[in-house]
Design an enzyme around this catalytic site. Structure first.
Site, mmCIF file in Angstrom:
data_model
loop_
_atom_site.group_PDB
_atom_site.id
_atom_site.type_symbol
_atom_site.label_atom_id
_atom_site.label_comp_id
_atom_site.label_asym_id
_atom_site.label_seq_id
_atom_site.Cartn_x
_atom_site.Cartn_y
_atom_site.Cartn_z
ATOM 1 N N TYR A 139 0.915 -1.260 -0.086
ATOM 2 C CA TYR A 139 -0.004 -0.032 0.012
ATOM 3 C C TYR A 139 0.835 1.284 -0.033
ATOM 4 C CZ TYR A 139 -2.758 3.762 1.674
ATOM 5 O OH TYR A 139 -3.462 5.168 1.832
ATOM 6 N N HIS A 176 -8.366 7.220 -1.499
ATOM 7 C CA HIS A 176 -8.287 6.245 -2.519
ATOM 8 C C HIS A 176 -9.470 5.229 -2.584
ATOM 9 C CE1 HIS A 176 -6.310 5.164 -6.488
ATOM 10 N NE2 HIS A 176 -5.614 6.358 -6.215
HETATM 11 C C1 GCO Z 1 -4.471 11.434 -7.455
HETATM 12 C C2 GCO Z 1 -4.791 10.099 -7.915
HETATM 13 C C3 GCO Z 1 -4.065 9.302 -8.503
HETATM 14 C C4 GCO Z 1 -4.413 7.975 -8.995
HETATM 15 C C5 GCO Z 1 -4.205 7.712 -10.396
HETATM 16 C C6 GCO Z 1 -4.848 6.545 -11.254
HETATM 17 O O1 GCO Z 1 -5.065 11.736 -6.406
HETATM 18 O O2 GCO Z 1 -3.516 11.758 -7.751
HETATM 19 O O3 GCO Z 1 -5.865 9.028 -6.829
HETATM 20 O O4 GCO Z 1 -2.979 8.810 -7.405
HETATM 21 O O5 GCO Z 1 -4.148 6.698 -8.325
HETATM 22 O O6 GCO Z 1 -4.524 8.886 -11.201
HETATM 23 O O7 GCO Z 1 -4.681 6.529 -12.511
HETATM 24 MG MG MG Z 2 -6.880 10.629 -5.802
#
Ligand code: GCO
Ligand code: MG
Length: 406
Positions: free
Chosen positions: A158, A215
């Site tokens: 993670y 996320h």
């Molecule tokens: C962010 C996003 C990215 C995504 C990615 C997926 O906040 O910038 O969550 O970290 O994981 O853009 O394609």
């Molecule tokens: Mg994000």
């Protein structure tokens, strides 16, 4: 005036950028970004097979009608693939329009509302001390706002991908189409992260804007508990606390906490967020010009958001090319309800060589160039050095193997 042709390029330094170049009979060209992270060939095919043949012969100044033609004419509307393709066309048409007018796109939108736009970078750590170092390096580089992500003890994988490779500017893992597996354990995260965020606040003081991205990993009740637990930290925002499809989840979090909420990087249209905005269940809207139909459509979302005190926080992970980031830069300095801009792609030598631009981040502020149009170019000779390489997002599984949200 007519569009004479359009070409699509896929590739780039550490990333499969999907670049659209539209040419006209008056010698002016426009650039658009259709980069759909880890699914890059799909908007490229949509553009090549369906959109470009229709564009040829159209008047590039009629960007609104072209947008409506693409959107309504598709019949099967919305979705990330189509909206990324339409977004690229729309950006390129604004680029052309600005070049024809001799004005930067922000002037066409209504002009600058501010001198610069505050950006945030990504700090990440394999443990809390590593994260502290990463935050400190952002502060030293002038950032006033930092997103903090940290590996959780006992939870393999993670938050590590974005921690790897120093600045974490390019998160594409060209490891092929098969997804790697990351672990997730809500209990460990909930026990670890609020304390970690509190320590970051204690170390860096009250002025630093601290952001955190969940996320999509928590259930609504868990997210409400987490939001309450981190309230004393004074976060700038808590991002994607729950999966974005369940909009009632945000109401539950709201009932229990005043932590500012940000959502929308996976939204493709105003129809994905109009209720959230109108019900004032969020504080920041995270759509991107690439994934949400370009400047024309994002501007509609920004205007709706302004009615409800929702500020912008456009997605800017390396999912987008500097062309989309330029579109965001112009929206950022114009939007009366600007909040913050995620900023990761510009400023590396390889990226600057492929996409020359005068847009710059100084002292944590994005300074938008006065060049006509979007203010970013595309070097086709540089582009010839790159080709598409397959990559994939990881998938996430719980301890017993159950698939979870990445
Ligand atoms: C962010 C996003 C990215 C995504 C990615 C997926 O906040 O910038 O969550 O970290 O994981 O853009 O394609
Ligand atoms: Mg994000």
């Amino acid at each position: 005036m007519r569009i004479t042709g359009a070409r699509v390029f896929v590739g780039g330094p550490g990333k499969n950028y999907v670049t659209l170049k539209i040419e006209t009979d008056v010698g002016v060209h426009g650039l658009g970004d259709a980069t759909l992270n880890n699914r890059e060939t799909l908007p490229a095919a949509y553009l090549r097979d369906y959109v470009v043949p229709n564009l040829v012969g159209m008047d590039p100044r009629r960007s609104e009608d072209i947008w409506q033609f693409l959107y309504r004419g598709a019949y099967f509307r919305r979705g990330p693939v189509a909206m990324a393709a339409f977004g690229a066309v729309d950006m390129a048409l604004w680029d052309i329009k600005g070049k024809l007018a001799g004005m930067p796109v922000c002037d066409l939108l209504g002009g600058r509302s501010r001198e610069g736009a505050m950006v945030y970078g990504h700090a990440a750590g394999a443990d809390l001390e590593d994260l502290m170092d990463s935050v400190a390096s952002h502060v030293e580089r002038g950032y006033r706002a930092v997103r903090v992500q940290c590996a959780v003890p006992g939870m393999a994988g993670y938050a590590v991908p974005e921690a790897r490779g120093g600045a974490g500017d390019f998160i594409t893992d060209f490891g092929g189409i098969r997804s790697k597996v990351e672990a997730w354990d809500t209990g460990r995260y909930m026990r670890f992260m609020p304390g970690a965020l509190a320590e970051i606040r204690a170390r860096f003081g009250p002025e630093l804007h601290i952001l955190h991205d969940v996320h999509h990993r928590l259930l609504p009740r868990e997210a409400a508990e987490f939001a309450r637990a981190v309230e004393p930290v004074g976060l700038f925002w808590l991002e994607d606390p729950t999966p974005a499809e369940d909009q009632d989840a945000l109401r539950i979090i709201r009932q229990h906490s005043t932590v500012p909420l940000a959502i929308g990087e996976v939204f493709n249209s105003i129809w994905d967020c109009n209720r959230l905005i109108e019900r004032e269940q969020i504080d920041f809207i995270r759509v991107a010009a690439t994934y949400a139909g370009g400047i024309t459509h994002v501007r509609r979302i920004v205007d709706l958001a302004a009615l409800h005190h929702v500020r912008t926080g456009f997605h800017g992970a390396p999912s987008h090319s500097p062309i989309c980031m330029a579109a965001h830069a112009h929206l950022d300095v114009w939007a009366p309800n600007f909040g913050i801009q995620e900023w990761l792609v510009l400023g590396t030598p390889a990226c600057d060589a492929l996409f020359p631009t005068e847009h710059r981040v100084e002292d944590g502020m994005l300074r938008v160039s006065d060049a006509p149009g979007l203010g970013v170019e595309f070097d086709e000779r540089e582009a010839a050095r790159y080709e598409y390489r397959p990559g994939s997002h990881p998938v996430v599984r719980l301890g017993d193997g159950t698939l979870w949200n990445y």
